[in-house]
Design a protein around this motif. Structure first.
Motif, PDB file in Angstrom:
ATOM      1  N   PHE A 113       0.864  -1.183   0.000  1.00 17.11           N
ATOM      2  CA  PHE A 113       0.000   0.000   0.000  1.00 17.11           C
ATOM      3  C   PHE A 113       0.901   1.232   0.000  1.00 17.11           C
ATOM      4  CE2 PHE A 113      -2.257   3.379   2.230  1.00 17.11           C
ATOM      5  CZ  PHE A 113      -3.508   3.363   1.618  1.00 17.11           C
ATOM      6  N   LYS A 114       0.780   2.035  -1.078  1.00 13.16           N
ATOM      7  CA  LYS A 114       1.610   3.232  -1.199  1.00 13.16           C
ATOM      8  C   LYS A 114       0.766   4.399  -1.685  1.00 13.16           C
ATOM      9  CE  LYS A 114       5.447   0.283  -2.759  1.00 13.16           C
ATOM     10  NZ  LYS A 114       6.288  -0.069  -3.939  1.00 13.16           N
ATOM     11  N   GLU A 115       0.816   5.490  -0.910  1.00 10.94           N
ATOM     12  CA  GLU A 115       0.143   6.733  -1.306  1.00 10.94           C
ATOM     13  C   GLU A 115      -1.320   6.505  -1.664  1.00 10.94           C
ATOM     14  OE1 GLU A 115       2.504   8.352  -4.433  1.00 10.94           O
ATOM     15  OE2 GLU A 115       4.169   8.878  -3.101  1.00 10.94           O
TER      16      GLU A 115
ATOM     17  N   ASN B  99      -4.054   2.826   5.218  1.00 14.03           N
ATOM     18  CA  ASN B  99      -3.341   1.566   4.987  1.00 14.03           C
ATOM     19  C   ASN B  99      -4.264   0.597   4.262  1.00 14.03           C
ATOM     20  OD1 ASN B  99      -5.120   0.683   6.990  1.00 14.03           O
ATOM     21  ND2 ASN B  99      -3.584   0.867   8.602  1.00 14.03           N
ATOM     22  N   MET B 100      -3.892  -0.657   4.241  1.00 16.25           N
ATOM     23  CA  MET B 100      -4.762  -1.672   3.635  1.00 16.25           C
ATOM     24  C   MET B 100      -5.242  -2.621   4.724  1.00 16.25           C
ATOM     25  SD  MET B 100      -1.949  -4.018   1.643  1.00 16.25           S
ATOM     26  CE  MET B 100      -0.788  -5.069   2.533  1.00 16.25           C
ATOM     27  N   VAL B 101      -6.399  -3.196   4.507  1.00 17.33           N
ATOM     28  CA  VAL B 101      -6.945  -4.152   5.454  1.00 17.33           C
ATOM     29  C   VAL B 101      -7.036  -5.517   4.774  1.00 17.33           C
ATOM     30  CG1 VAL B 101      -9.340  -3.517   4.865  1.00 17.33           C
ATOM     31  CG2 VAL B 101      -8.865  -4.718   7.006  1.00 17.33           C
ATOM     32  N   VAL B 102      -6.567  -6.545   5.472  1.00 16.91           N
ATOM     33  CA  VAL B 102      -6.636  -7.916   4.975  1.00 16.91           C
ATOM     34  C   VAL B 102      -7.826  -8.592   5.656  1.00 16.91           C
ATOM     35  CG1 VAL B 102      -5.449 -10.123   4.733  1.00 16.91           C
ATOM     36  CG2 VAL B 102      -4.139  -7.977   4.658  1.00 16.91           C
ATOM     37  N   ILE B 103      -8.724  -9.140   4.846  1.00 19.67           N
ATOM     38  CA  ILE B 103      -9.965  -9.726   5.350  1.00 19.67           C
ATOM     39  C   ILE B 103     -10.002 -11.213   5.014  1.00 19.67           C
ATOM     40  CG2 ILE B 103     -12.489  -9.675   5.163  1.00 19.67           C
ATOM     41  CD1 ILE B 103     -12.110  -6.689   4.226  1.00 19.67           C
ATOM     42  N   ASN B 104     -10.268 -12.017   6.021  1.00 20.44           N
ATOM     43  CA  ASN B 104     -10.411 -13.465   5.826  1.00 20.44           C
ATOM     44  C   ASN B 104     -11.899 -13.794   5.732  1.00 20.44           C
ATOM     45  OD1 ASN B 104      -9.762 -16.410   7.907  1.00 20.44           O
ATOM     46  ND2 ASN B 104      -9.952 -16.253   5.698  1.00 20.44           N
ATOM     47  N   GLU B 105     -12.314 -14.330   4.587  1.00 20.23           N
ATOM     48  CA  GLU B 105     -13.699 -14.759   4.418  1.00 20.23           C
ATOM     49  C   GLU B 105     -13.757 -16.252   4.679  1.00 20.23           C
ATOM     50  OE1 GLU B 105     -17.358 -14.710   1.172  1.00 20.23           O
ATOM     51  OE2 GLU B 105     -15.498 -13.630   0.745  1.00 20.23           O
ATOM     52  N   VAL B 106     -14.466 -16.647   5.731  1.00 22.56           N
ATOM     53  CA  VAL B 106     -14.394 -18.023   6.205  1.00 22.56           C
ATOM     54  C   VAL B 106     -15.788 -18.501   6.623  1.00 22.56           C
ATOM     55  CG1 VAL B 106     -13.825 -17.219   8.550  1.00 22.56           C
ATOM     56  CG2 VAL B 106     -13.202 -19.521   7.865  1.00 22.56           C
ATOM     57  N   PRO B 107     -16.129 -19.770   6.356  1.00 22.83           N
ATOM     58  CA  PRO B 107     -17.414 -20.302   6.809  1.00 22.83           C
ATOM     59  C   PRO B 107     -17.562 -20.197   8.328  1.00 22.83           C
ATOM     60  CG  PRO B 107     -16.430 -21.770   5.196  1.00 22.83           C
ATOM     61  CD  PRO B 107     -15.384 -20.747   5.535  1.00 22.83           C
ATOM     62  N   LEU B 108     -18.773 -19.958   8.774  1.00 24.64           N
ATOM     63  CA  LEU B 108     -19.053 -19.726  10.192  1.00 24.64           C
ATOM     64  C   LEU B 108     -18.466 -20.788  11.107  1.00 24.64           C
ATOM     65  CD1 LEU B 108     -20.550 -18.404  12.596  1.00 24.64           C
ATOM     66  CD2 LEU B 108     -22.594 -19.662  11.897  1.00 24.64           C
ATOM     67  N   GLU B 109     -18.768 -22.053  10.854  1.00 20.02           N
ATOM     68  CA  GLU B 109     -18.327 -23.103  11.771  1.00 20.02           C
ATOM     69  C   GLU B 109     -16.803 -23.236  11.789  1.00 20.02           C
ATOM     70  OE1 GLU B 109     -20.488 -24.532  13.855  1.00 20.02           O
ATOM     71  OE2 GLU B 109     -22.132 -23.444  12.918  1.00 20.02           O
ATOM     72  N   GLU B 110     -16.156 -22.985  10.657  1.00 21.90           N
ATOM     73  CA  GLU B 110     -14.695 -23.043  10.614  1.00 21.90           C
ATOM     74  C   GLU B 110     -14.080 -21.859  11.360  1.00 21.90           C
ATOM     75  OE1 GLU B 110     -13.248 -23.691   6.646  1.00 21.90           O
ATOM     76  OE2 GLU B 110     -14.710 -25.272   6.251  1.00 21.90           O
ATOM     77  N   TYR B 111     -14.747 -20.726  11.330  1.00 20.58           N
ATOM     78  CA  TYR B 111     -14.340 -19.571  12.134  1.00 20.58           C
ATOM     79  C   TYR B 111     -14.365 -19.942  13.613  1.00 20.58           C
ATOM     80  CZ  TYR B 111     -15.314 -15.127  14.622  1.00 20.58           C
ATOM     81  OH  TYR B 111     -15.321 -14.081  15.511  1.00 20.58           O
ATOM     82  N   LEU B 112     -15.412 -20.663  14.016  1.00 22.76           N
ATOM     83  CA  LEU B 112     -15.552 -21.053  15.416  1.00 22.76           C
ATOM     84  C   LEU B 112     -14.475 -22.037  15.858  1.00 22.76           C
ATOM     85  CD1 LEU B 112     -19.431 -21.442  15.602  1.00 22.76           C
ATOM     86  CD2 LEU B 112     -18.066 -19.579  16.565  1.00 22.76           C
ATOM     87  N   PHE B 113     -13.960 -22.871  14.950  1.00 25.62           N
ATOM     88  CA  PHE B 113     -12.863 -23.778  15.300  1.00 25.62           C
ATOM     89  C   PHE B 113     -11.710 -23.007  15.933  1.00 25.62           C
ATOM     90  CE2 PHE B 113     -13.900 -26.929  11.618  1.00 25.62           C
ATOM     91  CZ  PHE B 113     -14.977 -27.424  12.342  1.00 25.62           C
ATOM     92  N   SER B 114     -11.488 -21.775  15.451  1.00 32.75           N
ATOM     93  CA  SER B 114     -10.386 -20.953  15.949  1.00 32.75           C
ATOM     94  C   SER B 114     -10.810 -20.065  17.106  1.00 32.75           C
ATOM     95  CB  SER B 114      -9.822 -20.082  14.824  1.00 32.75           C
ATOM     96  OG  SER B 114      -8.835 -19.207  15.314  1.00 32.75           O
TER      97      SER B 114
END
Length: 380
Positions: free
Chosen positions: A74-76, A119-134
């Motif tokens: 990410f620049k300028e 800046n830039m934002v990094v977004i993780n798109e993840v299925p609900l139940e797999e999100y819950l594993f973490s």
């Protein structure tokens, strides 16, 4: 008989498609949460199986030399994929449904990178139940009893779906920090946690047919807090204060912290309104449960008031572990003696652990802390 058969078919195939509120629900496997996992000016993504890269706003096809490892910067105010300027966002999928690495951290699902103002934002798109594993493992110890892990899974799922619905049309739904729920990707996963998530798959808490706001915290210190004490506009019957005698053996049931007068003055000096000779500090407002709401500092010859949430942020949540404390000045030091850890609203995790050790099922644990709720398989 034919009428009965038709009725049974209707019940089996059509009724589950509707929520308890009468509105059509979204199938569980259709919910893909968007979680902001990183902000900065550079990132490296990789996948052994290779990355599929797309840029929705780019008219021409994007090509990179190495599709296994790519760098984004990410620049300028602009995004660059390797050395090529990109307009809008960049989407990354792993070939063969493999996982994607952000630096050294591994994530399920897909990755989206979007430019923000600074800046830039990094977004993780993840299925609900797999999100819950973490996320469940990020909020509670995997070594704890199975029933408390299940209770946390239901609470975390309810919180996540509530935020998904609330922020559905925003860039992302959740943060990966404690501002939402602590999410660490694959690193946060554990076999016991996965088992608890799968055992409660699709279960959420509702109150009068609506999803509840499933707040939770580490240790209440003897009684939970009324939600209206934290957010005055909230009057949620299921989040009222209640006596909890189950977290007495917790590490942070009692705590103490001291700070010299000079160190306190240094911390307060970050705000010009609080600069000067600190003469005294008093608690001047309490919530109905006895937690601190407001502090008053006698600085030079004037009184300065401060909300306790600001004070905790300035001193550090790891030092002032809760708002359930008293303070006095002794030999040039401010001595804080308190109970509990966290905001105190909703599920007390340490209390829930004790209840689980007493052979209470996860649903009974949840109904103790969230008054009048129902637990339903809200999604298929």
């Amino acid at each position: 008989m034919k009428k009965l058969s038709f009725f049974l078919i209707f019940i089996i195939f059509f009724i589950p498609l509707w929520s308890v509120s009468g509105k059509k629900v979204i199938k569980n496997n259709k919910i893909r949460l968007k979680v902001a996992i990183f902000r900065g000016d550079s990132a490296v993504l990789s996948s052994p199986a290779g990355l599929i890269i797309s840029c929705p706003k780019e008219k021409s096809k994007i090509t990179v030399k190495n599709i296994n490892v790519v760098s984004i910067s990410f620049k300028e105010g602009k995004l660059f994929l390797e050395d090529k300027e990109i307009h809008g966002s960049i989407l990354f999928k792993s070939k063969s449904k493999n996982k994607i690495k952000l630096g050294d951290d591994l994530y399920r699902g897909d990755i989206e990178i979007r430019p923000e103002e600074d800046n830039m934002v990094v977004i993780n798109e993840v299925p609900l139940e797999e999100y819950l594993f973490s996320v469940v493992g990020g909020e509670i110890y995997p070594s704890w009893p199975e029933e408390v892990l299940k209770a946390q899974a239901v609470a975390a799922r309810t919180y996540a779906v509530f935020q998904y619905k609330k922020n559905r049309y925003k860039t992302y739904h959740l943060e990966s920090s404690v501002d939402s729920q602590r999410y660490m990707g694959v690193a946060g996963e554990n076999k016991k946690i996965k088992k608890a998530v799968l055992a409660t798959k699709g279960l959420v808490m509702t109150y009068r047919n609506d999803l509840i706001q499933a707040f939770f915290h580490s240790t209440c210190g003897g009684k939970t807090e009324d939600v209206s004490a934290l957010w005055s506009s909230s009057n949620l019957p299921y989040l009222k204060s209640k006596i909890c005698n189950y977290c007495r053996n917790a590490k942070n049931y009692n705590w103490q912290f001291s700070l010299t007068r000079s160190d306190m003055e240094k911390i307060l000096s970050k705000d010009d309104n609080f600069k000067g000779n600190l003469r005294s500090l008093k608690v001047t407002a309490l919530t109905r449960t006895g937690r601190v709401r407001e502090l008053t500092f006698r600085i030079s010859n004037s009184d300065k008031k401060m909300n306790v949430s600001i004070f905790r942020r300035w001193i550090g949540h790891d030092k002032i572990k809760s708002t359930f404390f008293k303070v006095h000045l002794k030999k040039g030091k401010f001595i804080f003696k308190g109970h509990g850890s966290g905001h105190g609203v909703g599920l007390c995790q340490e209390g829930a652990k004790t209840l689980a050790l007493k052979k209470k099922r996860y649903d009974k644990i949840l109904k103790f802390y969230y008054s009048g709720i129902k637990i339903k398989r809200y999604f298929l």
